[in-house]
Scaffold this motif. Structure first.
Motif, PDB file in Angstrom:
ATOM      1  N   ILE A  84       0.855  -1.200   0.000  1.00 36.53           N
ATOM      2  CA  ILE A  84       0.000   0.000   0.000  1.00 36.53           C
ATOM      3  C   ILE A  84       0.889   1.248   0.000  1.00 36.53           C
ATOM      4  O   ILE A  84       0.729   2.158  -0.816  1.00 36.53           O
ATOM      5  CB  ILE A  84      -0.935  -0.019   1.223  1.00 36.53           C
ATOM      6  CG1 ILE A  84      -1.860  -1.236   1.147  1.00 36.53           C
ATOM      7  CG2 ILE A  84      -1.755   1.265   1.323  1.00 36.53           C
ATOM      8  CD1 ILE A  84      -2.485  -1.631   2.451  1.00 36.53           C
ATOM      9  N   SER A  85       1.844   1.265   0.916  1.00 35.39           N
ATOM     10  CA  SER A  85       2.773   2.407   0.976  1.00 35.39           C
ATOM     11  C   SER A  85       3.583   2.519  -0.302  1.00 35.39           C
ATOM     12  O   SER A  85       3.824   3.629  -0.802  1.00 35.39           O
ATOM     13  CB  SER A  85       3.735   2.250   2.163  1.00 35.39           C
ATOM     14  OG  SER A  85       3.024   2.230   3.357  1.00 35.39           O
ATOM     15  N   THR A 119       2.278  10.133   1.132  1.00 37.70           N
ATOM     16  CA  THR A 119       1.956   9.245   2.261  1.00 37.70           C
ATOM     17  C   THR A 119       0.500   8.791   2.159  1.00 37.70           C
ATOM     18  O   THR A 119      -0.346   9.486   1.604  1.00 37.70           O
ATOM     19  CB  THR A 119       2.182   9.927   3.628  1.00 37.70           C
ATOM     20  OG1 THR A 119       1.409  11.111   3.652  1.00 37.70           O
ATOM     21  CG2 THR A 119       3.619  10.235   3.884  1.00 37.70           C
ATOM     22  N   VAL A 120       0.250   7.621   2.725  1.00 38.30           N
ATOM     23  CA  VAL A 120      -1.093   7.040   2.657  1.00 38.30           C
ATOM     24  C   VAL A 120      -1.982   7.696   3.715  1.00 38.30           C
ATOM     25  O   VAL A 120      -1.639   7.736   4.895  1.00 38.30           O
ATOM     26  CB  VAL A 120      -1.027   5.513   2.911  1.00 38.30           C
ATOM     27  CG1 VAL A 120      -2.419   4.901   2.930  1.00 38.30           C
ATOM     28  CG2 VAL A 120      -0.170   4.838   1.851  1.00 38.30           C
ATOM     29  N   LEU A 121      -3.135   8.205   3.264  1.00 37.61           N
ATOM     30  CA  LEU A 121      -4.088   8.790   4.215  1.00 37.61           C
ATOM     31  C   LEU A 121      -5.049   7.728   4.731  1.00 37.61           C
ATOM     32  O   LEU A 121      -5.428   7.712   5.892  1.00 37.61           O
ATOM     33  CB  LEU A 121      -4.904   9.899   3.529  1.00 37.61           C
ATOM     34  CG  LEU A 121      -4.153  11.184   3.232  1.00 37.61           C
ATOM     35  CD1 LEU A 121      -5.034  12.107   2.404  1.00 37.61           C
ATOM     36  CD2 LEU A 121      -3.730  11.875   4.514  1.00 37.61           C
ATOM     37  N   ASN A 122      -5.452   6.850   3.836  1.00 37.41           N
ATOM     38  CA  ASN A 122      -6.381   5.780   4.215  1.00 37.41           C
ATOM     39  C   ASN A 122      -6.407   4.759   3.082  1.00 37.41           C
ATOM     40  O   ASN A 122      -5.967   5.043   1.957  1.00 37.41           O
ATOM     41  CB  ASN A 122      -7.787   6.343   4.439  1.00 37.41           C
ATOM     42  CG  ASN A 122      -8.654   5.409   5.254  1.00 37.41           C
ATOM     43  OD1 ASN A 122      -8.199   4.364   5.724  1.00 37.41           O
ATOM     44  ND2 ASN A 122      -9.910   5.750   5.409  1.00 37.41           N
ATOM     45  N   PHE A 123      -6.897   3.586   3.384  1.00 37.68           N
ATOM     46  CA  PHE A 123      -7.052   2.593   2.327  1.00 37.68           C
ATOM     47  C   PHE A 123      -8.182   1.638   2.678  1.00 37.68           C
ATOM     48  O   PHE A 123      -8.604   1.549   3.830  1.00 37.68           O
ATOM     49  CB  PHE A 123      -5.747   1.790   2.122  1.00 37.68           C
ATOM     50  CG  PHE A 123      -5.401   0.895   3.278  1.00 37.68           C
ATOM     51  CD1 PHE A 123      -4.662   1.373   4.341  1.00 37.68           C
ATOM     52  CD2 PHE A 123      -5.831  -0.418   3.314  1.00 37.68           C
ATOM     53  CE1 PHE A 123      -4.352   0.559   5.424  1.00 37.68           C
ATOM     54  CE2 PHE A 123      -5.533  -1.242   4.384  1.00 37.68           C
ATOM     55  CZ  PHE A 123      -4.782  -0.750   5.442  1.00 37.68           C
ATOM     56  N   MET A 125      -9.490  -2.411   1.319  1.00 41.40           N
ATOM     57  CA  MET A 125      -9.104  -3.485   0.405  1.00 41.40           C
ATOM     58  C   MET A 125     -10.006  -4.690   0.526  1.00 41.40           C
ATOM     59  O   MET A 125     -10.631  -4.910   1.556  1.00 41.40           O
ATOM     60  CB  MET A 125      -7.645  -3.882   0.616  1.00 41.40           C
ATOM     61  CG  MET A 125      -7.335  -4.557   1.924  1.00 41.40           C
ATOM     62  SD  MET A 125      -5.565  -4.821   2.121  1.00 41.40           S
ATOM     63  CE  MET A 125      -5.213  -6.038   0.857  1.00 41.40           C
ATOM     64  N   LYS A 206     -14.293   4.636  -2.620  1.00 39.61           N
ATOM     65  CA  LYS A 206     -15.129   5.492  -1.780  1.00 39.61           C
ATOM     66  C   LYS A 206     -14.888   5.183  -0.307  1.00 39.61           C
ATOM     67  O   LYS A 206     -14.835   6.084   0.534  1.00 39.61           O
ATOM     68  CB  LYS A 206     -16.604   5.281  -2.147  1.00 39.61           C
ATOM     69  CG  LYS A 206     -17.515   6.369  -1.634  1.00 39.61           C
ATOM     70  CD  LYS A 206     -18.712   6.577  -2.528  1.00 39.61           C
ATOM     71  CE  LYS A 206     -19.506   7.799  -2.091  1.00 39.61           C
ATOM     72  NZ  LYS A 206     -20.270   7.584  -0.871  1.00 39.61           N
ATOM     73  N   LYS A 207     -14.761   3.890   0.008  1.00 36.28           N
ATOM     74  CA  LYS A 207     -14.505   3.497   1.400  1.00 36.28           C
ATOM     75  C   LYS A 207     -13.230   4.154   1.931  1.00 36.28           C
ATOM     76  O   LYS A 207     -13.149   4.554   3.078  1.00 36.28           O
ATOM     77  CB  LYS A 207     -14.359   1.979   1.503  1.00 36.28           C
ATOM     78  CG  LYS A 207     -15.688   1.277   1.731  1.00 36.28           C
ATOM     79  CD  LYS A 207     -15.576  -0.206   1.495  1.00 36.28           C
ATOM     80  CE  LYS A 207     -14.899  -0.950   2.617  1.00 36.28           C
ATOM     81  NZ  LYS A 207     -14.995  -2.416   2.456  1.00 36.28           N
ATOM     82  N   ALA A 208     -12.237   4.233   1.044  1.00 38.08           N
ATOM     83  CA  ALA A 208     -10.958   4.821   1.482  1.00 38.08           C
ATOM     84  C   ALA A 208     -10.970   6.342   1.389  1.00 38.08           C
ATOM     85  O   ALA A 208     -10.020   6.995   1.792  1.00 38.08           O
ATOM     86  CB  ALA A 208      -9.830   4.261   0.627  1.00 38.08           C
ATOM     87  N   GLY A 209     -12.041   6.907   0.836  1.00 35.98           N
ATOM     88  CA  GLY A 209     -12.080   8.360   0.647  1.00 35.98           C
ATOM     89  C   GLY A 209     -11.236   8.781  -0.537  1.00 35.98           C
ATOM     90  O   GLY A 209     -10.795   9.932  -0.635  1.00 35.98           O
TER      91      GLY A 209
END
Lengths: 266, 515
Positions: A84-85, A119-123, A125, A206-209
């Motif tokens: 993910i990162s 950087t990852v804000l949200n995810f 999967m 959408k779930k992750a924004g």
């Protein structure tokens, strides 16, 4: 010159990228993954190194980061970082304007929201079933008796979309076989398949924004029919990356390796 | 002094043989204490097996094999604990273990397949596993016994795959695979003829979902084939509304009348109010522990709080003085630790609210959160139940209190009654407990919760709260493994929060070596 490596041990393909001190890609390799992730990673790295003059083995790389499904099995990695990162970083260095990623790999699909520094804000999967993943497309292409490239372009010719009601790979395959048997136009069934996956991607994003300035990564990003369907479902233009989107995980890993290696002065 | 908390790499306990390597070295004093308590549990198990009916039950019922893992279950839930917190946890778990041993002893003494004590059986009312036991507080000469608790609920706590056989049985019969595994497993025990047969009558409750109703119907059919009449309390779903309370109260009156008719016993208000007094004291203790969790030095949290609360609030219901005594000791220990500013783990990185329905096969996930990532599971949704005190002297009000408790029992109080209870209350508790993280259990077979997924995401963003989804399948670790549950956290902690674990040895562990 110092070189840095990233190895993405995916479930379907193993990717390896080598970059130089400036972050420029000097070598990349994509191989079909074998059952043994160690052997796949070793082979991919060996081939990538062979393409760079002055490099003989993994030891010649200043720093190497492993990522992907089999990252813990990459024996020569200095450290492991989640895919993910790495996807976020790979996309960021390729196009810093991107804020959202839909990564469709061989066995999972992810929506990733990223910040302006990568950087990852949200995810979010789906790694619990094959719905909406590369495996799903493989099963569908098999049902159509086509290769993946042919199948991915088929839906672009469709005038209508025949909805596929089931997202489950097993049930969808059965439904597709029935539709083919009924003599429905192949391209319209294919468009239905692409739409069903696009809707699943939409949910993940959408779930992750992750809904704005979106791009696709992973092997399925090369599926033109899917890209077209996603653009229609999300009603936005998907950003095309100037580098092979399947390499984003490995490229991100290599970029992490570069940053960490330079910071450590190796 | 015990050995320093966090000084042992707890992942190493999973690398060797199943039993021998699982003993944790906590320093001389704490290890001796823990070993002494462990010996007591072993003694209790040995004493349990000495009773002929119990031995017969052990050999008769497949699910009894799970009980071999009692000491290991306690070990898993006390991993990493030292000093006061080890003692608080042992107070809780050892008493729950003793209570379950008493439950099993009663089951096998009455069971027609084992002890077959008919007179004893006539004094028993069979209750659901997921049901308030307050309906029995006014019958001091009767016993409330739930074989479901023993066969399914506790079995899975003890051994993660303890009921998978029964899930296969029920699916072979034709029940769909996506029904909630809890009622499915209970129905599977029944279909597999692994159900102990006893009791003068049975009281069921319409619990949380369609799966539960289906399971209850199968069980009721079996009870009635055995001549055990069954009454189902139909508690209203929209329990926050005033208009349903009279109906709910009437259901309680009907249930009491049913028990009276089928046992010949009369409801005793004095006995009920004695239980109510004990229940209120237990509520005060629980509220006190939770209030401590608002501060920088929580003392009674996580899995310990969750499992103990479920037992005291729902199954004991003020009927046992022993639990009140244990609560007093726990409060005394917690207060002392609070004054000394004692910490449960070496470093507190995050304060978390645990929301949704927990993975029953992985309740030691909460100690893992603490030990691996420094995430403090302050309080869980199932423990945030009814906190009002019930009447200790007014019979009319008492009926309404029992009805309210039935409506608001664990797993029911937030999945029914309006979305505000599930969705809005979460953010209120986040603020109240000063939490910075929400761990949201997503039980993939629970349609009631899954429909809310998008709303949770939206609200989390609005409130600026970190939310981590953790998938599970309640009682079936074959669908979502324990490592997969841990990976949901590992991924988020590394990819989004960019943190390294407190104890890296716990990040990936081999569950094949665990019960």
């Amino acid at each position: 010159m110092k070189y840095f490596g990233g190895c993405d041990a995916g479930s379907t393909y193993t990717k390896c990228v080598i970059i130089d001190e400036s972050g420029k890609i000097v070598s990349d390799v994509t191989l079909k993954s074998r059952i043994n992730a160690v052997l796949s990673a070793e082979e991919a790295l060996k081939q990538a190194i062979a393409r760079v003059p002055g490099l003989d083995s993994a030891k010649d790389l200043a720093y190497l980061v492993g990522t992907g499904y089999g990252r813990n099995k990459v024996p020569f990695a200095d450290e492991n970082i989640s895919e993910i990162s790495c996807h976020a970083m790979g996309v960021h260095v390729t196009d810093p304007t991107v804020r959202a990623i839909i990564d469709i790999g061989g066995q999972d699909v992810k929506g990733i929201a990223i910040d302006k520094d990568g950087t990852v804000l949200n995810f979010a999967m789906n790694d619990k079933c094959a719905a909406g993943t590369g495996r799903f497309f493989e099963a569908m292409a098999r049902a159509f008796e086509m290769d993946l490239t042919e199948f991915s372009n088929l839906s672009l010719k469709a005038k209508n979309v025949i909805p596929i009601t089931s997202q489950c790979t097993v049930f969808a395959e059965s439904e597709v076989i029935s539709l083919v048997g009924e003599g429905k136009p192949m391209e319209e069934i294919a468009a239905g398949i692409q739409y069903s996956v696009a809707k699943r991607c939409f949910v993940m994003a959408k779930k992750a924004g992750a809904v704005d300035r979106i791009t696709l990564t992973g092997g399925c990003a090369k599926n033109a029919g899917l890209k077209d369907a996603i653009e229609k479902v999300l009603r936005i233009k998907v950003i095309d990356l100037p580098v092979d989107p399947q390499l984003m995980g490995a490229l991100g890993a290599a970029e992490f390796a570069r940053q960490k290696g330079l910071a450590k002065g190796v | 002094m015990g050995r320093k908390i966090g000084s042992e790499k707890l992942g190493n306990l999973y690398s060797g043989g199943k039993v021998r390597k699982r003993r944790e070295w906590r320093g001389l004093k704490d290890t001796l204490y823990d070993y002494w308590r462990w010996l007591k549990i072993m003694g209790m198990l040995a004493g349990f097996m000495m009773k002929p009916a119990n031995l017969k039950g052990f050999l008769r019922y497949r699910w009894m094999l799970n009980y071999l893992a009692v000491p290991q279950m306690i070990d898993r839930h006390t991993a990493g604990l030292r000093g006061t917190h080890l003692r608080i946890a042992r107070e809780e778990y050892d008493l729950v273990a003793k209570d379950v041993a008493l439950l099993l002893t009663r089951v096998f003494r009455a069971d027609k397949n084992c002890g077959n004590d008919k007179e004893f059986s006539k004094k028993i009312v069979v209750l659901d596993e997921n049901e308030m036991f307050h309906i029995m507080c006014g019958f001091p000469n009767l016993m409330a016994v739930s074989w479901e608790t023993a066969a399914v609920y506790v079995s899975v706590l003890l051994r993660g795959d303890g009921v998978t056989h029964y899930l296969d049985v029920v699916q072979e019969m034709g029940m769909p695979g996506d029904v909630c595994p809890m009622p499915a497993a209970e129905a599977g025990v029944c279909i597999d003829d692994d159900i102990p047969i006893f009791g003068a009558c049975a009281i069921q409750c319409n619990t949380t979902c369609d799966g539960s109703l289906l399971g209850n119907a199968i069980l009721a059919k079996r009870y009635e084939e055995e001549g055990i009449p069954t009454f189902q309390i139909a508690a209203p779903l929209r329990h926050t509304e005033e208009g349903v309370q009279e109906y709910a109260a009437q259901e309680i009156r009907n249930a009491i009348k049913f028990i009276e008719e089928n046992t010949g016993e009369k409801w005793d208000w004095d006995a009920y109010f004695r239980c109510a007094k004990r229940f209120n004291e237990e509520t005060r203790h629980r509220v006190g522990w939770m209030e401590m969790s608002r501060t920088e030095y929580p003392q009674v949290i996580g899995a310990n709080l969750a499992l103990y609360s479920e037992t005291t609030y729902m199954a004991v219901a003020g009927r046992s003085q022993e639990f009140v005594e244990a609560d007093r000791r726990i409060t005394a220990l917690a207060k002392k630790a609070f004054e000394r500013k004692e910490m449960i783990i070496p470093e507190y990185r995050h304060r978390a609210i645990i929301w949704g329905v927990q993975a029953q096969y992985y309740t030691d996930f909460l100690p893992w959160l603490q030990n691996c990532w420094g995430i403090l599971p302050l309080v869980d949704m199932l423990s945030l139940v009814y906190f009002d005190e019930i009447s200790e002297d007014d019979p009319e009000q008492a009926i309404y209190d029992i009805a309210k408790l039935y409506q608001e029992m664990i797993m029911r109080n937030r999945t029914h009654g309006g979305y505000e209870l599930l969705l809005d209350d979460l953010w209120r508790f986040v603020e109240y407990y000063n939490a910075d993280l929400v761990i949201l259990w997503e039980h993939i077979s629970c349609k009631a919760l899954n429909g809310m997924h998008g709303l949770f995401e939206e609200r989390a963003r609005e409130h600026g709260v970190r939310l981590i989804w953790v998938n599970h399948d309640l009682m079936d670790p074959r669908v979502v493994s324990r490592q997969s549950i841990r990976d949901d956290i590992n991924r988020y902690m590394r990819s989004v929060l960019h943190e390294e674990p407190l104890d890296p040895s716990l990040e990936v562990i081999d569950d094949a070596m665990s019960w």
